[in-house]
Design an enzyme around this catalytic site. Structure first.
Site, PDB file in Angstrom:
ATOM      1  N   HIS A 239       0.822  -1.218   0.000  1.00 58.22           N
ATOM      2  CA  HIS A 239       0.000   0.000   0.000  1.00 58.22           C
ATOM      3  C   HIS A 239       0.848   1.256   0.000  1.00 58.22           C
ATOM      4  O   HIS A 239       2.032   1.230   0.321  1.00 58.22           O
ATOM      5  CB  HIS A 239      -0.968   0.006   1.186  1.00 58.22           C
ATOM      6  CG  HIS A 239      -0.322  -0.027   2.540  1.00 58.22           C
ATOM      7  ND1 HIS A 239       0.378   1.037   3.074  1.00 58.22           N
ATOM      8  CD2 HIS A 239      -0.288  -1.002   3.478  1.00 58.22           C
ATOM      9  CE1 HIS A 239       0.809   0.727   4.276  1.00 58.22           C
ATOM     10  NE2 HIS A 239       0.423  -0.523   4.544  1.00 58.22           N
TER      11      HIS A 239
ATOM     12  N   CYS B 181       2.882  -4.976   6.633  1.00 57.86           N
ATOM     13  CA  CYS B 181       2.650  -4.691   5.210  1.00 57.86           C
ATOM     14  C   CYS B 181       3.923  -4.212   4.532  1.00 57.86           C
ATOM     15  O   CYS B 181       4.965  -4.031   5.154  1.00 57.86           O
ATOM     16  CB  CYS B 181       1.571  -3.613   5.069  1.00 57.86           C
ATOM     17  SG  CYS B 181      -0.058  -4.144   5.645  1.00 57.86           S
TER      18      CYS B 181
END
Length: 179
Positions: free
Chosen positions: A132, A154
């Site tokens: 992301h 992430c």
């Protein structure tokens, strides 16, 4: 001293509120797909090098510097909340254009064997591991976000890079995350 604490608390509450509002606004429209010859057929993440490479027919087509989970160097992800980035072969199994971060591509962690290992050890395996951009509203941080690992597991990139990755990475693209 007390007035400084009040000001600090107000700033913290303001930043929290700003982040919540921007997360609801979203990141806008995703970019169109890149031409076929510019699309990746494999993503390779080198955790210790903090580098992600998009490949097509084994040739690199784009490289990104990345921060990872705060505990990424402590081995593969094993449980929810350990702040580690998984290791192994996964795939991009869905995408979220309305993510709390600027666009996001979901990584298929946990695999069945990772779910089983977590269950045997009595804890949840975690999930929702993504590639992301920056949290919505924080895009001005740009390259500064690379100074430290800040995610919960992430893989983060700048917003401009996320738009490029979104356009180049189709669903079901394999991703190899290596130590």
């Amino acid at each position: 001293m007390r007035s400084k604490l009040i000001v600090l608390a107000l700033v913290a509450v303001g930043l929290f509120a700003y982040t919540k509002v921007m997360a609801r606004i979203g990141s806008g429209s995703p970019p169109p797909d890149a031409p076929l010859e510019q699309r990746a057929d494999l993503i390779r993440v080198h955790k210790y090098e903090r580098r992600m490479v998009l490949l097509r027919a084994d040739a690199p087509i784009a490289t990104y510097r990345i921060p990872l989970g705060r505990a990424a160097d402590a081995g593969p992800k094993q449980r929810e909340g350990d702040e580690k980035t998984p290791e192994g072969r996964y795939e991009i199994d869905w995408r979220n254009p309305k993510s709390m971060a600027h666009l996001s591509l979901h990584i298929s962690y946990p695999k069945p064997e990772e779910q089983h290992a977590a269950r045997v050890n009595g804890f949840p395996p975690g999930g929702n591991i993504m590639i992301h951009g920056l949290p919505n509203g924080w895009g001005l941080l740009g390259d500064v976000h690379r100074l430290l690992d800040w995610t919960d597991g992430c893989i983060a990139v700048t917003n401009a890079e996320m738009r490029d990755i979104w356009a180049r990475v189709p669903d079901h693209t394999p991703i190899d995350i290596m130590p």
